[in-house]
Design an enzyme around this catalytic site. Structure first.
Site, short mmCIF file in Angstrom:
data_model
loop_
_atom_site.label_atom_id
_atom_site.label_comp_id
_atom_site.label_asym_id
_atom_site.label_seq_id
_atom_site.Cartn_x
_atom_site.Cartn_y
_atom_site.Cartn_z
N ALA A 16 69.18 16.12 54.12
CA ALA A 16 68.45 17.24 54.73
C ALA A 16 67.64 16.71 55.89
O ALA A 16 66.85 15.78 55.73
CB ALA A 16 67.55 17.90 53.69
N HIS B 28 67.26 26.39 49.02
CA HIS B 28 68.51 25.64 49.21
C HIS B 28 68.66 24.56 48.14
O HIS B 28 69.75 24.36 47.60
CB HIS B 28 68.55 25.02 50.61
CG HIS B 28 68.85 26.00 51.69
ND1 HIS B 28 70.00 26.75 51.72
CD2 HIS B 28 68.13 26.36 52.79
CE1 HIS B 28 69.99 27.52 52.79
NE2 HIS B 28 68.86 27.32 53.45
N ARG B 29 67.56 23.88 47.83
CA ARG B 29 67.61 22.83 46.81
C ARG B 29 67.95 23.43 45.44
O ARG B 29 68.79 22.88 44.71
CB ARG B 29 66.28 22.07 46.75
CG ARG B 29 66.32 20.87 45.82
CD ARG B 29 64.96 20.19 45.76
NE ARG B 29 64.64 19.48 46.97
CZ ARG B 29 64.82 18.17 47.12
NH1 ARG B 29 65.33 17.45 46.14
NH2 ARG B 29 64.49 17.57 48.24
#
Length: 198
Positions: free
Chosen positions: A32, A48-49
């Site tokens: 990232a 997103h994680r």
């Protein structure tokens, strides 16, 4: 094998990259490049994680906003002899470029314009070399930013130009290149025009 994946915002490029990574390897390393500057970005990153964790796929996340070439070189050395190499997914190159462009444009310590674009170009060249040398599955996500209007301010125009140059050079050293539009990936190298030899 390096794979270049581009598209507009919310085109589905990251989802395609993650699905492709899952096809290529049993586990993955998610790099990232974002930096968290505000609550909206913090929430976006957490979402997103969480989505990656819920996928059931073995993602290991590494946050690296600047030293991307060095990280890829280190991962190449660490995993070169692995029988089953992890898929490495970089998301995204546009944010990485933004991080370097802001450093090149403005010196936060002095509060003055920096104009260190040679440093930016040197970092881009290092990244391109690291991608070309990477032998495992490597997926690079970036934004296609040059299709809209010309930005009204100088830094926006420079960003558009630098992103276009970086994308073009990276796509050239990648084995595969895809443009994701409305969730549909198009194979650019398969359909690219080539001048015939006379």
């Amino acid at each position: 094998m390096a794979i270049f994946i581009t598209g507009g915002a919310r085109s589905g490029k990251s989802g395609f990259a993650e699905a492709y990574a899952m096809k290529l390897a049993k586990q993955g390393i998610y790099i990232a490049t974002s930096q968290i500057w505000d609550d909206e970005m913090k929430e976006r990153t957490a979402h997103h994680r969480a989505t990656r964790e819920q996928s059931g796929y073995g993602w290991r996340t590494i946050e690296e906003p600047l030293a991307l070439a060095e990280l890829l070189e280190r991962l190449e050395a660490e995993h070169r002899e692995d029988a089953e190499r992890p898929a490495v997914l970089v998301d995204c190159l546009t944010l990485w470029l933004t991080n370097w462009l802001l450093r090149a444009d403005y010196d936060t310590e002095s509060g003055q314009d920096a104009n260190r674009y040679d440093e930016l170009h040197a970092e881009a060249d290092k990244l391109i070399a690291a991608v070309a040398d990477y032998t495992g599955p490597l997926l690079l996500v970036t934004n296609e930013v040059g299709s809209g209007i010309v930005p009204a301010y100088p830094l926006g125009r420079r960003f558009r130009d630098e992103a276009g140059r970086l994308n073009r050079k990276l796509a050239a050293v990648c084995a595969e290149a895809y443009l994701v539009v409305a969730g549909m990936p198009l194979d650019l190298k398969k359909h690219a025009f080539a001048f015939g030899e006379d």
